[in-house]
Each structure stands twice: as C-alpha cells, then as structure tokens.
Write an enzyme that holds these catalytic residues in place. Structure first.
Site, PDB file in Angstrom:
ATOM      1  CG  ASP A   7      -1.886   1.204   1.205  1.00 56.31           C
ATOM      2  OD1 ASP A   7      -2.406   1.532   0.120  1.00 56.31           O
ATOM      3  OD2 ASP A   7      -2.115   1.825   2.260  1.00 56.31           O
ATOM      4  CE1 TYR A  39       2.668   6.069  -3.340  1.00 53.81           C
ATOM      5  CE2 TYR A  39       1.667   4.290  -4.589  1.00 53.81           C
ATOM      6  CZ  TYR A  39       2.758   4.821  -3.943  1.00 53.81           C
ATOM      7  OH  TYR A  39       3.936   4.108  -3.903  1.00 53.81           O
ATOM      8  N   GLY A  40      -3.230   9.237  -3.597  1.00 49.80           N
ATOM      9  CA  GLY A  40      -4.537   9.611  -4.176  1.00 49.80           C
ATOM     10  C   GLY A  40      -4.640  11.019  -4.724  1.00 49.80           C
ATOM     11  CG  ASN A  71      -9.252   0.446  -3.507  1.00 45.79           C
ATOM     12  OD1 ASN A  71      -9.978  -0.370  -4.041  1.00 45.79           O
ATOM     13  ND2 ASN A  71      -9.027   0.433  -2.203  1.00 45.79           N
ATOM     14  CB  THR A  72      -4.710   5.107  -5.287  1.00 45.47           C
ATOM     15  OG1 THR A  72      -5.688   5.502  -4.322  1.00 45.47           O
ATOM     16  CG2 THR A  72      -4.316   6.291  -6.119  1.00 45.47           C
ATOM     17  CD  GLU A 162      -0.198   6.838   5.656  1.00 49.45           C
ATOM     18  OE1 GLU A 162       0.997   6.899   5.945  1.00 49.45           O
ATOM     19  OE2 GLU A 162      -0.794   5.763   5.442  1.00 49.45           O
ATOM     20  CB  THR A 195      -6.836  -0.462   1.723  1.00 54.21           C
ATOM     21  OG1 THR A 195      -5.708   0.324   1.318  1.00 54.21           O
ATOM     22  CG2 THR A 195      -7.228  -1.410   0.612  1.00 54.21           C
ATOM     23  CG  HIS A 196      -5.374   4.770   4.178  1.00 53.25           C
ATOM     24  ND1 HIS A 196      -4.747   4.295   3.051  1.00 53.25           N
ATOM     25  CD2 HIS A 196      -4.387   5.297   4.964  1.00 53.25           C
ATOM     26  CE1 HIS A 196      -3.431   4.532   3.139  1.00 53.25           C
ATOM     27  NE2 HIS A 196      -3.194   5.137   4.290  1.00 53.25           N
TER      28      HIS A 196
HETATM   29  N1  DGL Z   1      -4.983   2.906   0.659  1.00 52.76           N
HETATM   30  C1  DGL Z   1      -4.891   3.618  -0.600  1.00 52.76           C
HETATM   31  C2  DGL Z   1      -6.076   3.228  -1.460  1.00 52.76           C
HETATM   32  O1  DGL Z   1      -6.662   2.166  -1.235  1.00 52.76           O
HETATM   33  C3  DGL Z   1      -4.704   5.070  -0.301  1.00 52.76           C
HETATM   34  C4  DGL Z   1      -4.156   5.841  -1.415  1.00 52.76           C
HETATM   35  C5  DGL Z   1      -3.452   7.095  -1.043  1.00 52.76           C
HETATM   36  O2  DGL Z   1      -2.303   7.007  -0.640  1.00 52.76           O
HETATM   37  O3  DGL Z   1      -4.037   8.173  -1.231  1.00 52.76           O
HETATM   38  O4  DGL Z   1      -6.463   3.910  -2.379  1.00 52.76           O
END
Ligand code: DGL
Length: 269
Positions: A7, A39-40, A71-72, A162, A195-196
C-alpha cells in the site's frame, strides 16, 4: 518467498490483518510507501511509476505474489503492469474485483455477461485519483447493469489517517458522507474504495445510517486470496516476511500498533 501486501501507507494493513486471520500459516511481507503517501492526489503516471518501483523492490525481497492492497495503485498500475508483462513466476493482483463480485453477488471468476443485481444505488468513497480513474465503474459495468454509482472523492482522509489525526479524519468522513448524500440521498450500499477507510468504518456507518450496507475490502480480499492460493499452492508465502516502509520506521510502527492494537515493528525498506 512471502506473499507481498503493498500500500502507499498504512491502509493495506486492513487487508493484511484480515489475510493473516484467514491464512494463519502463510507468511506475509508488508510494504508501505509511507514516504510518498498519499498516492490519491497524484496523477496516474506518477502512481504507476511509484507502484512499479515498490513492487520491484518487493520482488527483490523475495515475494513472488504481490497484492496491491491500494485501490489507487490498483486503478493506475495493475492493468498496465500486467499488460507490459511480468517477470517469469511473478504475479500482481489488485483489490477491486473481490469487492465488486461481492456487490454483484458473483462467485469468484464468474465471467458471465452483466446482469441485473439487487443493489441499484451505490455510494463509492475513494481517493481523488481512484474516482478520476472510473476503474470501479468500469469493473462494475462488466458484471452488472442498471446500477447507479455516485462517487465521492474523499480529499484529506488518507493524510489525516497517516498523521494519526483521528479527530480530523472523523470530521472529514462526516463531511464527505454529507456531500455524497446531497447527490444521492438514499444509497443502498456504500463501497469503502480505499484500504485506509476501514480504519474509519464505524464513522462511515454512523454517518450513512444503519440501513446502508457498507462493503470494505479486508475480508473479501482475504477470502479471494485464500481461494487463489488453493488453486496456485506454489505461490503460497513461506520463509521470511516482515514489515517494510520507505518512511520513518519508528513513526510508522507506532501508528500501525495503534491501528491494529498489537505490536507491529517496521524496518526501513
Ligand atoms: N490505501 C490507498 C487506497 O486504497 C490510499 C491511497 C493514497 O495514498 O491516497 O487507495
């Protein structure tokens, strides 16, 4: 040759936790790119490059199978990495399909044409990048017809989680649910498409009301991984696992321990 769970940060721990409970004999290697999360808010090219880099690092640490528990990353990188061709014996899987199969009442790998399903109004909560990718809607359209999806890009939630700022996370969850419900007043189901977000599942459920069925990925992905490993026993994780981060191991260990309510010790990736 542990099974890798990747992740951008801490969110994949929600998938890891469920997978460890479902598959107690499997060794897992967790990898969080905390130094570069979230990442989003990045563009698809950036997410692809970062994901590819991390997955290569996980392969070199001995993982043959890597689950993108993000997911991202699944939206921006999975298909592209698979199409480019993976090294011999290496596999990468994402987290969308098990969730969409559950929502559309399908058994694993049922590739029959799309059909009408029970649920008609679905709220999708995800990162801005996942919402922009429309990957959920695309995967859903392969399996179901007549489902109205309203997506809410939940800016700020991943950063707050985070940072361990649960008061801010809760306020943001409430405001994103309000915004969604102004667009779709009566969703039947809600997808936590990051997933967060299961770390805030109670808050999502409370804001949505008890009549909305909330789908999150932990158990669904764990079940589908168990199924996969049964069919591909050679990919099952054995040997050395552990917790790796590109961020500050002490800080990430503290947060992970707080979220999973058990001692978790990260080391530098
Ligand atoms: N846990 C990531 C997801 O499922 C978070 C992405 C992020 O870092 O913004 O999308």
């Amino acid at each position: 040759m542990a099974v890798g769970i990747f992740d951008s940060g801490l969110g994949g721990l929600t998938v890891l936790n469920a997978a460890q409970k479902r598959l107690p004999d499997v060794t897992f290697l967790y990898y969080g790119d905390n130094a570069r999360a979230p990442y989003g808010v990045r563009d698809a090219e950036d997410v692809y490059q970062l994901t590819k880099q991390a997955v290569h690092d996980m392969w070199s640490k001995g993982c043959d199978l890597v689950i993108l528990a993000c997911n991202t990353a699944s939206a921006a990188a999975l298909r592209r990495m698979q199409e480019e061709g993976l090294p011999k014996g290496k596999r990468v899987l994402g987290v969308f399909v098990p969730l969409i199969e559950a929502l559309t009442e399908r058994q694993w790998g049922d590739n029959s044409p799309p059909r009408e399903v029970e649920v008609k109004h679905v709220a999708l909560f995800a990162t801005p990048a996942t919402v922009a990718s429309r990957a959920f809607q695309r995967e859903l359209a392969f399996r179901a017809i007549g489902v109205d999806v309203e997506a809410q890009a939940c800016g700020g939630v991943v950063d707050a989680i985070e940072d361990g700022d649960m008061i801010l996370s809760e306020a943001l969850v409430r405001s994103h649910v309000d915004a969604l419900m102004r667009k779709m007043p009566k969703p039947q189901a809600a997808i936590l498409g990051c997933t967060h977000y299961p770390l805030m599942e109670k808050e999502f459920q409370a804001a949505l009301g008890e009549n909305v069925k909330v789908f999150s990925q932990g158990n669904l992905v764990a079940e589908s991984l168990a199924d996969y490993l049964e069919r591909h026993p050679d990919m099952a994780g054995t040997g050395e696992g552990g917790y790796f981060t590109t961020g500050d191991p002490k800080r990430v260990s503290d947060r992970a321990t707080q979220f999973l309510r058990r001692e978790i010790t990260f080391q530098a990736a």
